[in-house]
Design an enzyme around this catalytic site. Structure first.
Site, short mmCIF file in Angstrom:
data_model
loop_
_atom_site.label_atom_id
_atom_site.label_comp_id
_atom_site.label_asym_id
_atom_site.label_seq_id
_atom_site.Cartn_x
_atom_site.Cartn_y
_atom_site.Cartn_z
N LYS A 22 0.83 -1.22 0.00
CA LYS A 22 0.00 0.00 0.00
C LYS A 22 0.86 1.26 0.00
CE LYS A 22 -2.54 2.74 3.38
NZ LYS A 22 -1.56 3.40 4.26
N ASN A 23 1.80 1.34 0.95
CA ASN A 23 2.51 2.61 1.10
C ASN A 23 3.52 2.86 -0.01
OD1 ASN A 23 0.91 3.36 3.20
ND2 ASN A 23 2.34 2.68 4.81
N ARG A 122 0.07 15.20 12.59
CA ARG A 122 0.81 14.73 11.41
C ARG A 122 1.27 15.95 10.59
NH1 ARG A 122 -2.01 9.32 9.01
NH2 ARG A 122 0.11 9.06 8.22
N ARG A 397 -9.37 0.64 3.46
CA ARG A 397 -8.42 1.61 2.89
C ARG A 397 -7.06 0.97 2.63
NH1 ARG A 397 -7.23 5.56 6.75
NH2 ARG A 397 -5.49 5.72 5.35
C1 EPZ Z 1 3.96 6.98 6.54
O1 EPZ Z 1 3.27 8.11 7.07
C2 EPZ Z 1 2.91 5.90 6.38
N1 EPZ Z 1 1.87 6.39 5.50
C3 EPZ Z 1 2.32 5.54 7.75
O2 EPZ Z 1 1.48 4.43 7.56
C4 EPZ Z 1 3.45 5.14 8.70
O3 EPZ Z 1 2.92 4.95 9.99
C5 EPZ Z 1 4.54 6.21 8.76
O4 EPZ Z 1 4.99 6.53 7.41
C6 EPZ Z 1 5.76 5.78 9.57
O5 EPZ Z 1 6.31 4.60 9.03
C7 EPZ Z 1 2.07 6.36 4.17
O6 EPZ Z 1 3.11 5.92 3.69
C8 EPZ Z 1 0.96 6.86 3.33
P1 EPZ Z 1 6.27 10.07 8.62
P2 EPZ Z 1 3.98 9.53 7.06
O7 EPZ Z 1 6.37 11.34 7.86
O8 EPZ Z 1 4.88 9.61 5.88
C9 EPZ Z 1 6.89 13.31 12.10
C10 EPZ Z 1 -0.46 3.16 7.67
O9 EPZ Z 1 -1.06 2.63 8.64
N2 EPZ Z 1 6.90 14.32 11.01
O10 EPZ Z 1 7.33 9.03 8.44
O11 EPZ Z 1 2.93 10.56 7.20
C11 EPZ Z 1 5.52 12.68 12.29
O12 EPZ Z 1 4.71 13.49 13.13
C12 EPZ Z 1 0.06 4.56 7.78
O13 EPZ Z 1 -0.29 2.59 6.58
C13 EPZ Z 1 7.19 15.62 11.28
O14 EPZ Z 1 7.42 16.01 12.43
O15 EPZ Z 1 4.85 9.43 8.38
C14 EPZ Z 1 5.87 11.35 12.89
O16 EPZ Z 1 6.06 11.48 14.27
C15 EPZ Z 1 -0.33 5.26 9.04
N3 EPZ Z 1 7.21 16.53 10.24
C16 EPZ Z 1 7.22 11.00 12.25
O17 EPZ Z 1 7.73 12.23 11.74
C17 EPZ Z 1 6.97 16.15 8.96
O18 EPZ Z 1 7.02 17.01 8.07
C18 EPZ Z 1 7.15 10.00 11.11
O19 EPZ Z 1 6.17 10.43 10.16
C19 EPZ Z 1 6.69 14.80 8.68
C20 EPZ Z 1 6.65 13.90 9.72
#
Ligand code: EPZ
Length: 418
Positions: A22-23, A122, A397
């Site tokens: 998916k991701n 997020r 989803r």
């Molecule tokens: C991706 O989300 C995945 N979604 C999530 O999967 C997954 O949990 C996550 O990566 C972590 O592996 C998709 O790929 C669509 P991040 P993403 O940016 O990219 C902080 C699922 O169940 N952060 O790696 O949105 C954030 O708050 C979903 O399939 C910032 O601070 O996650 C978090 O604590 C849910 N600033 C950490 O980084 C930013 O600009 C990691 O988030 C971006 C992120």
């Protein structure tokens, strides 16, 4: 509205095929719009609502998409708009990849702020930092991200946090920037590597994906290509955990075992047998497994997206398990649902303390988000008696035909109209 009805207490036996990731797919589909010539023929796309949602968004931008089984042919040469502000965009998280993709190709984009699972704050500040470093002007107006650049120029960008989304999004834009971009402190998830491989097949020049430094030499244009999405690490992990929880012998096929090492290690630590093959893993579980502690971390650590399914297994492990969720601040909404089934869990901040009970009992519960939904399915399969799982839109989803796949393994699970 539909619900799942699960008659629990049966072991799982047999083989299941894991779908495309998916991701990875939800990043590769927006990336396909970066082709200014040719069409992209993408295979192994999972049949999930997030993919259907993205396809509708691409069509609203003027792309042509032909879908056949697990493949899609995407023609983006006829794109007419860089304005993605629809309900579909607001519904899902990965719509933010349209920003990087359209900024790269058209040097402008307007994309409504993304939605997705409610698992904590997020932010997208790291995406914005990256786009600005490449020379784009970024504004948030009326709930949409508006980006524009005269031209994009390669830069050195050090991310403050390890972010999957920011790594992929900035990589998309930088693929069509002038000169070289170096991204440091990047995410190393398998789907980051898959998107880089897809872009390279389209004619990009990206090196280092899978390490913590990615080097991108910008090219003038990208073209369509043939590509197959990698298998879903999270779906595979979910089935491994279900097999360990229910007992029996389950072969999880069409996977890359290396992507699952952190989950394999935990299941072995709990006392399950895990047999790795070239492109499959077999989980054999007999009797009650031992409690373990789990800390979620960026890849190659234990994935946050498997934390909730894992917590369902830990509910019936022998002893006390402690989960530490280090990625998302609010990923325990499923705990109240598990408690309805007799689980003994206390949440303290980012930690969940689980005292294993000898059995769960069937109850009426709901999926509070995508992976929480998978946790409830596993809990229903373990539990004595009948469980009903509501709010299936979350599960749909991200998990293709979850009940059909579990039925192949002998589970008694049906989707019925409420
Ligand atoms: C991706 O989300 C995945 N979604 C999530 O999967 C997954 O949990 C996550 O990566 C972590 O592996 C998709 O790929 C669509 P991040 P993403 O940016 O990219 C902080 C699922 O169940 N952060 O790696 O949105 C954030 O708050 C979903 O399939 C910032 O601070 O996650 C978090 O604590 C849910 N600033 C950490 O980084 C930013 O600009 C990691 O988030 C971006 C992120």
């Amino acid at each position: 509205m539909e619900k799942l009805v699960v008659h629990g207490g049966n072991p799982l036996n047999g083989t299941i095929e894991v779908s495309g990731a998916k991701n990875a797919a939800v990043a590769i589909i927006p990336a396909a719009i970066m082709a200014s010539s040719g069409v992209s023929n993408i295979d192994n796309i999972p049949d999930i609502e997030d993919v259907r949602c993205l396809e509708r968004i691409l069509e609203s931008l003027g792309c042509k998409i032909k879908r056949c089984n697990n493949s899609a042919v995407i023609d983006s040469t006829c794109m007419t708009s860089v304005d993605a502000c629809t309900d579909d965009v607001r519904k899902m998280r990965a719509s933010y990849y349209l920003i990087g993709a359209m900024l790269g190709r058209f040097k402008e984009a307007k994309v409504e702020l993304p939605g997705g699972c409610s698992i904590g704050v997020r932010p997208i500040d790291q995406h914005i930092k990256g786009f600005e470093a490449l020379g784009a002007e970024v504004k948030i107006e009326h709930g949409a991200v508006c980006v524009k650049a005269e031209k994009l120029v390669g830069a050195n960008i050090f991310f403050d946090v390890v972010s999957v989304g920011a790594t992929i999004n900035v990589m998309l834009a930088a693929a069509l920037a002038e000169g070289t971009t170096i991204l440091e402190n990047v995410a190393r998830e398998p789907h980051v590597v898959d998107v880089a491989n897809f872009l390279n097949t389209m004619g990009a020049n990206i090196k280092g994906a899978g390490t913590d430094v990615i080097r991108i030499t910008g090219v003038k244009e990208l073209h369509g290509c043939d590509y197959s999405v990698i298998p879903d690490q999270i779906e595979a992990g979910t089935f491994m955990i279900a097999a360990a929880a229910c007992g029996g012998r389950v072969k999880i096929d069409n996977i890359i075992p290396k992507h699952l090492e952190s989950i394999t290690a935990k299941l072995i630590e709990m006392g399950a047998e895990v047999i790795e093959d070239e492109d499959s893993i077999t989980v054999v579980s007999k009797g009650r497994l031992k409690a373990v502690n789990v800390k979620t971390l960026p890849y190659p650590g234990f994935p946050t997206d498997v934390q909730q399914p894992m917590s369902a297994l830990l509910c019936i492990a022998e002893g006390r398990s402690i989960i530490n969720e280090s990625i998302w601040e609010c990923r325990y909404k499923h705990v109240d649902e598990l408690k309805k089934m007799g689980a003994d869990i206390k949440v303290e901040g980012r930690s969940a303390i689980i005292d294993g009970v000898s059995k769960l009992t069937g109850a009426v519960v709901k999926a509070t988000d995508l992976r929480a939904g998978a946790a409830m399915v596993i809990a229903g399969l373990i539990a004595e008696g009948v469980s009903e799982i509501h709010n299936l839109d979350h599960i749909d989803r991200g998990y293709p035909k979850i009940e059909e796949k579990f039925r192949v393994l002998g589970a008694h699970i049906d989707r019925v109209e409420e």
